[in-house]
Design an enzyme around this catalytic site. Structure first.
Site, PDB file in Angstrom:
ATOM      1  N   GLY A 110       0.351   5.931  -7.661  1.00  0.00           N
ATOM      2  CA  GLY A 110       1.313   6.064  -6.563  1.00  0.00           C
ATOM      3  C   GLY A 110       0.653   5.923  -5.205  1.00  0.00           C
ATOM      4  O   GLY A 110       1.135   6.453  -4.208  1.00  0.00           O
ATOM      5  N   GLY A 112       0.505   3.212  -3.613  1.00  0.00           N
ATOM      6  CA  GLY A 112       1.202   2.179  -2.839  1.00  0.00           C
ATOM      7  C   GLY A 112       0.601   0.799  -2.994  1.00  0.00           C
ATOM      8  O   GLY A 112       0.450   0.061  -2.017  1.00  0.00           O
ATOM      9  N   SER A 113       0.255   0.437  -4.239  1.00  0.00           N
ATOM     10  CA  SER A 113      -0.393  -0.862  -4.451  1.00  0.00           C
ATOM     11  C   SER A 113       0.512  -2.031  -4.042  1.00  0.00           C
ATOM     12  O   SER A 113       0.041  -3.005  -3.458  1.00  0.00           O
ATOM     13  CB  SER A 113      -0.856  -1.022  -5.898  1.00  0.00           C
ATOM     14  OG  SER A 113       0.142  -0.613  -6.782  1.00  0.00           O
ATOM     15  N   SER A 114       1.814  -1.922  -4.312  1.00  0.00           N
ATOM     16  CA  SER A 114       2.716  -3.037  -3.969  1.00  0.00           C
ATOM     17  C   SER A 114       2.764  -3.246  -2.453  1.00  0.00           C
ATOM     18  O   SER A 114       2.757  -4.377  -1.974  1.00  0.00           O
ATOM     19  CB  SER A 114       4.138  -2.758  -4.452  1.00  0.00           C
ATOM     20  OG  SER A 114       4.123  -2.450  -5.803  1.00  0.00           O
ATOM     21  N   ALA A 116       0.428  -2.343  -0.266  1.00  0.00           N
ATOM     22  CA  ALA A 116      -0.880  -2.819   0.216  1.00  0.00           C
ATOM     23  C   ALA A 116      -1.037  -4.315  -0.061  1.00  0.00           C
ATOM     24  O   ALA A 116      -1.554  -5.067   0.767  1.00  0.00           O
ATOM     25  CB  ALA A 116      -2.004  -2.010  -0.426  1.00  0.00           C
ATOM     26  N   ASP A 157       4.259   3.561   3.740  1.00  0.00           N
ATOM     27  CA  ASP A 157       3.072   3.064   3.029  1.00  0.00           C
ATOM     28  C   ASP A 157       2.535   1.773   3.662  1.00  0.00           C
ATOM     29  O   ASP A 157       1.331   1.529   3.701  1.00  0.00           O
ATOM     30  CB  ASP A 157       3.358   2.878   1.538  1.00  0.00           C
ATOM     31  CG  ASP A 157       4.745   2.341   1.261  1.00  0.00           C
ATOM     32  OD1 ASP A 157       5.455   1.949   2.221  1.00  0.00           O
ATOM     33  OD2 ASP A 157       5.142   2.303   0.084  1.00  0.00           O
TER      34      ASP A 157
HETATM   35  O1  PMV Z   1       6.478   7.611  -4.342  1.00  0.00           O
HETATM   36  P1  PMV Z   1       5.835   7.177  -3.098  1.00  0.00           P
HETATM   37  O2  PMV Z   1       4.411   7.622  -2.990  1.00  0.00           O
HETATM   38  O3  PMV Z   1       5.991   5.736  -2.819  1.00  0.00           O
HETATM   39  O4  PMV Z   1       6.552   7.960  -1.910  1.00  0.00           O
HETATM   40  C1  PMV Z   1       7.918   7.858  -1.699  1.00  0.00           C
HETATM   41  C2  PMV Z   1       8.286   8.563  -0.447  1.00  0.00           C
HETATM   42  C3  PMV Z   1       9.786   8.541  -0.141  1.00  0.00           C
HETATM   43  O5  PMV Z   1       9.968   9.225   1.097  1.00  0.00           O
HETATM   44  C4  PMV Z   1      10.551   9.290  -1.214  1.00  0.00           C
HETATM   45  C5  PMV Z   1      10.335   7.135  -0.032  1.00  0.00           C
HETATM   46  C6  PMV Z   1       9.900   6.382   1.199  1.00  0.00           C
HETATM   47  O6  PMV Z   1       9.890   5.144   1.132  1.00  0.00           O
HETATM   48  O7  PMV Z   1       9.607   6.991   2.231  1.00  0.00           O
END
Ligand code: PMV
Length: 332
Positions: A110, A112-114, A116, A157
Site C-alpha cells: 500500500g 502507492g506503486s500505481s 508512483a 500519493d
Molecule cells: O489505501 P491508500 O494507502 O491508498 O490510502 C487511501 C487513502 C484514502 O484517503 C482513503 C483515499 C485517498 O485517495 O485519499
C-alpha cells in the site's frame, strides 16, 4: 532520429494523518518513503509500446501506439498506459516506446506503486519529448490518469511521489504545502493483509450517505487532528503527535475501516512504549505506523511481530521524483 533513454524514479508514500476525511474536503498529511519505483523509458523507431513490468506479472506486453485509448489495458500496467495515452493526447505527440518498471517494494504494502509509476511516466515523457512540465502540471496530468483508471482518489500519493518530503495536502491538490520535518521516528508494521482501497472508500461513502451527521462530525474531528499534527510535527512534539495518532485511529475505527489485526498491532505497539499508533491508508489491511521513542524501538518492533505484523524498514521524508539517468544520442 534521436535515441534517448532515461530512468526516472519516484518514492512510495505513507499516510500519516487524515485518510478518508481528505476525500471530503479535509486536509491530510502524507510522507514519502525511501523505497522507490523506477521507470526506464526509451523512444523507439517502431509505432509500438513495449512494456516489461515483471513485478506486476507482466514480462512483456506490446500495444500499437494507434491502439492507445481503444483497447482494455492489462491490469498491472493500466496506470502506465493511461498516463502515456493522456500525455500523448494533451501535448499532441506520439512515438513508439520501450518501458520497463522496477520496484523496491511489494505492491502489496500500500505504498502507492500505481501512483508512483504514473508520476514516473509523466516525468519521463516530458523529458523524452522535451516538453516543460512543472510539478503542478505533472500533478494534474497524473491525477487525471488516476481518476480515469480508478474513479476516486484524493491524489495525496501523487503529491508525495512528485514533491517528496512530508506534505500537508488537500483533495485534488487544492493545497500542497511541504511541512518542515526533522525526523520521524516511526516504526511501520505491515498487516500481511492486502487492503482494497476502493471498497473501503465506498464503505465510508455509504456511511456518509446514511448517517451524514455522524460522518461529518468524524471528518471535522479528523480535520482538527490534522491541523494540530502539522504544528506538532513542526515543533517535534512527539508526545502530542502520539496522542493525535491514537485519536485519529479511534476515529477511523468509528468509520469502520480498521480491522482486528491493525487494532491489535497498534495496541501492542503502544503497550511496548510507542507514543502513539494508527493505521495508515484506507484501512482493511496494509500498514500501521507507531511513533516510537528510540529506547523502545526494539520492543515495539517485537510487539508488532507478536501481534501478527511484519516490520518494514523504511525511512521517511524521501526525495520526490527525479531523473536518475539520461542519455541522449543524436544519430543522422
Ligand atoms: O489505501 P491508500 O494507502 O491508498 O490510502 C487511501 C487513502 C484514502 O484517503 C482513503 C483515499 C485517498 O485517495 O485519499
Amino acid at each position: 532520429m534521436t535515441n534517448h533513454t532515461l530512468t526516472v524514479s519516484a518514492p512510495g508514500k505513507l499516510m500519516l494523518f487524515g485518510e478518508h476525511a481528505v476525500l471530503y474536503g479535509k486536509p491530510c498529511i502524507v510522507t514519502a518513503v525511501d523505497q522507490r519505483i523506477r521507470l526506464k523509458a526509451k523512444i523507439i523507431n517502431r509505432e509500438i509500446i513495449n512494456i516489461s513490468a515483471p513485478q506486476v506479472g507482466i514480462k512483456k506486453y506490446t500495444i500499437k501506439v494507434s491502439d492507445l485509448g481503444k483497447v482494455e489495458y492489462p491490469k498491472g500496467v493500466k496506470f502506465l498506459l493511461k498516463a502515456v495515452e493522456i500525455f500523448f493526447k494533451k501535448y499532441k505527440v506520439g512515438s513508439g516506446l520501450d518501458l520497463e518498471t522496477k520496484s523496491e517494494f511489494s505492491s502489496l504494502f500500500g505504498f502507492g506503486s500505481s501512483s508512483a509509476v504514473t508520476v514516473c511516466a509523466v516525468k519521463a515523457l516530458s523529458k523524452l519529448f522535451d516538453i516543460e512540465v512543472d510539478n503542478k502540471s505533472l500533478f494534474d496530468i497524473a491525477y487525471q490518469t488516476v481518476l480515469s483508471v480508478q474513479g476516486v482518489g484524493s491524489g495525496f500519493d501523487l503529491a508525495a511521489a512528485i514533491w517528496g518530503g512530508t506534505i500537508f495536502f488537500e483533495n485534488g491538490g487544492k493545497k500542497i504545502e511541504p511541512i518542515n520535518v526533522n525526523n520521524l521516528p516511526i516504526v511501520v508494521g505491515y498487516s500481511g493483509i492486502k487492503a482494497d482501497t476502493a471498497t473501503l472508500v465506498k464503505r465510508v461513502a455509504g456511511l456518509h450517505k446514511k448517517e451524514r451527521e455522524k460522518a461529518d462530525k468524524i471528518f471535522n474531528s479528523i480535520e482538527k487532528i490534522v491541523k494540530q499534527a502539522k504544528l506538532a510535527l513542526e515543533d517535534t512534539n512527539y508526545f502530542k503527535l502520539g496522542e493525535l495518532m491514537d485519536q485519529n485511529h479511534t476515529l477511523l475505527q468509528k468509520l469502520a475501516v480498521s480491522i482486528p489485526r491493525l487494532d491489535s498491532m497498534a495496541v501492542s505497539a503502544k503497550e511496548a512504549g510507542a507514543f502513539g499508533a494508527k493505521l495508515s491508508g484506507a484501512g482493511g489491511g496494509d500498514c500501521m505506523i507507531a511513533l516510537t521513542p528510540d529506547k523502545s524501538v526494539r520492543k515495539v518492533k517485537k510487539a508488532i511481530k507478536n501481534a501478527g505484523g511484519v516490520v518494514l524498514n523504511v525511512k521517511f521524508n524521501a526525495e520526490g521524483v527525479k531523473i536518475t539517468y539520461d542519455k541522449s544520442k543524436n544519430e543522422s
